[in-house]
Design an enzyme around this catalytic site. Structure first.
Site, mmCIF file in Angstrom:
data_model
loop_
_atom_site.group_PDB
_atom_site.id
_atom_site.type_symbol
_atom_site.label_atom_id
_atom_site.label_comp_id
_atom_site.label_asym_id
_atom_site.label_seq_id
_atom_site.Cartn_x
_atom_site.Cartn_y
_atom_site.Cartn_z
ATOM 1 N N ASP A 1 61.485 6.469 64.868
ATOM 2 C CA ASP A 1 62.300 6.326 64.632
ATOM 3 C C ASP A 1 62.760 5.911 66.828
ATOM 4 O OD1 ASP A 1 62.389 9.143 65.714
ATOM 5 O OD2 ASP A 1 63.564 10.292 64.348
ATOM 6 N N CYS A 2 61.823 6.429 67.478
ATOM 7 C CA CYS A 2 62.272 6.494 68.661
ATOM 8 C C CYS A 2 62.130 4.828 68.574
ATOM 9 C CB CYS A 2 61.502 7.179 69.445
ATOM 10 S SG CYS A 2 61.195 8.818 69.496
#
Ligand code: LAN
Length: 680
Positions: free
Chosen positions: A413-414
């Site tokens: 998700d980063c």
């Protein structure tokens, strides 16, 4: 009805038969005030930006970390600067519970595990045994049977400090690393955080690393236990866990495994132990070097330092570790703590920039914006780890980490938020990340998708679900394998959707398929009540925001039952003042639970879902915006709120910057919707 009208409705009594000019004027005033709120929040971001362009903040909360930090200085004899020593003492005392113990985190009830090690840290830092904090802690500890009932990690830590006997530690053997790789319980199948914590643990256990006795250790042995240390039947302490610490009672399978491993420990071959110690040390060295001695997380950072203290006390590895240790320090008005990561910089910065762009902050605050973009640009991982297969590392090229490039482990998700940010920035300003780099990030995301259609955190899931039955931690849930999560999946879907129009022909189909499979996953994990359970933020408001945004991005219409139900769930928990107040308790129990007051960050998450879905009922959005606007303080900030982050279902962690980012983002999104499409 426009947003301004609705906001006005929520915040002002409706005038009886207003003149149309008056209405128009007050609408304009409202609109101005709305813009001013946004401007003030943007100013706060600009004022608090760090020199490197990122946002840094308190990323602490877990209370097992600082004692490990302190013990590192005790073990190695490396003195702490006096002001640091005092700051740490102050922090430990400030987070002591009223009953005398310490919780797993700053807001939870006392455990034997964290009480034992915080007590030891107090004494290592120079507190006397007669001080009030120490007396109260001992009373709590003795009432709960002393460290023999600690969750497993506490026992091993104390054993290294010579405050507990290895006979009473449940085995964690380095030989597991010698097993054939195809076995479903081979260490390389574990979630990387569990793998990287149990790696040095197995080394320390395998060599029975123990600090020599000293007068203070003798005193501590007498203070920690309700019975004389020499009378303790250590082997019967294996498998013993106090009720306070048995958050996840051990399964039959792990009990059986511990028995087998204890049996092995009695007959083990010296040469196997030596080989496995050498192999685990090699893996530890690799992790240290790849992360510039930061390590993937705070626990293996400290444990790897301990390993080198025993393996090569005069060597360069220990020095390099000690040098990097302060990266984990964080100073607060309550003293100095150890953070849960070396920082949350990249993650926070991607959200900050997305909020800024929504608020047109790149125009009003061009320097802040530019520096933040430079930070994102400078911290993308641009190569794969060397000898990845030997060291069981997934590829990394194109990914973004949670903190910094030096840390270097990319996360799904980063990476997705990083990619979303650079694409949104391009849409607003025309300035693009080099296409090959953006493409690499998307390819990395594609390679991370799980068979179930979702995305896990650092690696695709490697082990079977039943491995969770072998979770030996007692206090953390879902740590054994890397599971697919709603947050990670939603973020990856959003990034893929945004990239689709830019994608070369060859990637079109794979992207389309990945999105559809992702939507399937999100639909599968939506609960019957319409909510999604967040894994890394508190909890349903966080998860549902991601769930809704993921589906909407993929083209699911707002009228779809899944979105409607999600919105209904959120609205059903809105409070009279327009806010949401969800507590960390939700994550422990799986039921929506409230704190005493509404909380700006949770409110922003719920609003962002509702606004994106164009929710029309109940004035919910207007009331939520009203709440946010009226809780914003003169200086543009929002009041500090209850801890907003969580991990492994049990442990709360601060995300300091969320309070500066999400309320701003929600307000800006509302304004943007009004300007671009009328409110609905
Ligand atoms: C984190 C921090 C970041 C977080 C997000 C990116 C926000 C999330 O969306 C995915 C999971 C992730 C990467 C995450 C996982 C668990 C971590 C690493 C932490 C919460 C920071 C500390 C925690 C780590 C496991 C602490 C050590 C404890 C163990 C049980 C091993």
């Amino acid at each position: 009805m426009s947003m301004r009208e609705r906001t006005q409705e929520a915040s002002l009594p409706t005038p009886s038969l207003p003149e149309w000019e008056e209405t128009a004027q007050s609408e304009e005033r409202e609109g101005d005030e709305f813009s001013q709120s946004i401007q003030r929040a943007l100013d706060v971001l600009a004022e608090t930006q760090a020199e490197d362009g990122s946002w840094r903040g308190d990323y602490g909360g877990p209370l097992f970390l600082l004692p490990m930090y302190v013990a590192t200085h005790w073990l190695t004899g490396e003195p702490l600067p006096e002001s640091t020593r005092q700051g740490m003492l102050q922090y430990i005392q400030s987070v002591q519970n009223e009953d005398g113990g310490w919780g797993l985190d700053e807001v939870s009830s006392s455990l034997v595990f964290t009480t034992s090690i915080n007590y030891v840290a107090l004494r290592f830092l120079g507190a006397s045994a007669d001080e009030d904090a120490a007396v109260r802690a001992r009373a709590w500890l003795h009432q709960h049977g002393g460290p023999v009932g600690s969750a497993s990690w506490g026992k091993l830590l104390l054993a290294v400090l010579n405050l507990y006997d290895y006979e009473g530690v449940d085995p964690v053997q380095p030989e597991l690393w010698l097993l054939p790789k195809f076995l479903p319980f081979h260490p390389t199948r574990l979630w990387c955080h569990a793998r990287m914590v149990y790696l040095p643990m197995s080394y320390l256990y395998g060599m029975r690393a123990t600090q020599p006795l000293s007068p203070l250790v003798e005193e501590l042995r007498a203070e920690l236990y309700p019975q004389p240390y020499d009378t303790i039947q250590w082997s019967s302490c294996r498998g013993k866990v106090a009720s306070t610490d048995a958050t996840y009672p051990r399964s039959g399978l792990i009990r059986m495994a511990h028995k087998v491993m204890s049996g092995y420990e009695a007959i083990r071959r010296k040469s196997w132990r030596e080989r496995s110690l050498a192999l685990t040390l090699e893996h530890i060295r690799y992790e240290d070097e790849q992360t510039h001695y930061i390590c993937i997380g705070p626990v293996n950072k400290v444990l790897n330092t301990w390993v080198w203290h025993f393996a090569n006390p005069e060597g360069p590895e220990l020095q390099a570790h000690l040098k990097a240790l302060p990266l984990y320090q964080w100073e607060t008005p309550n003293g100095i703590k150890m953070q849960g990561y070396n920082s949350s910089q990249l993650w926070d910065t991607t959200f900050a920039v997305q909020a800024m762009l929504t608020a047109q902050g790149h125009q009003s605050h061009p320097n802040t914006y530019k520096q933040a973009m430079d930070f994102i640009d400078n911290n993308q991982v641009l190569e794969d780890p060397p000898e990845a297969e030997t060291y069981a590392r997934h590829e990394a090229n194109g990914g973004w980490p949670f903190s910094t490039l030096d840390h270097g482990w990319p996360i799904s998700d980063c990476t997705a938020e990083g990619a979303k940010t650079v694409m949104t920035a391009e849409d607003h300003t025309g300035e693009a990340l080099e296409p090959a780099r953006l493409r690499a990030s998307i390819k990395w995301i594609l390679g991370m998708q799980n068979k179930d259609g979702g995305w896990a955190t650092y690696e695709p899931t490697r082990g079977p679900n039943w491995l969770e039955l072998l979770n030996p931690s007692d206090v953390f849930g879902n740590i054994m394998i890397d599971y697919s999560h709603v947050e990670c999946s939603s973020a990856c879907i959003q990034a893929l959707v945004q990239y689709k129009d830019r994608a070369p022909e060859s990637l079109q189909k794979p992207i389309e398929r990945a999105i559809q499979r992702g939507v399937h996953f999100l639909s599968q994990v939506q609960r019957n009540d319409g909510a999604w359970l967040g894994g890394w933020g508190v909890c349903f408001t966080y998860g549902t925001w991601f769930g809704v945004w993921g589906l909407l991005a993929a083209g699911v219409p707002a009228t779809d039952k899944r979105i409607q139900q999600a919105c209904e769930f959120l609205v059903s928990h809105q409070r009279k003042d327009g806010g949401w107040s969800e507590s960390t308790e939700s994550c422990h129990t799986g039921h929506y639970t409230e704190t005493d007051e509404s909380q700006p960050i949770r409110t922003a998450w719920a609003l962002m879902a509702l606004i994106a879905a164009g929710w029309k009922e109940d004035n919910a959005i207007q009331q939520g915006l009203h709440y946010l606007r009226h809780t914003q303080q003169e200086d543009g900030t929002w009041p500090e709120e209850h801890i907003a982050g969580i991990f492994n279902q049990t442990c709360a962690i601060h995300y300091d910057n969320y309070g500066k980012i999400f309320p701003l983002w929600a307000l800006a999104l509302a304004q943007q919707k009004t300007q671009t499409q009328g409110f609905h």
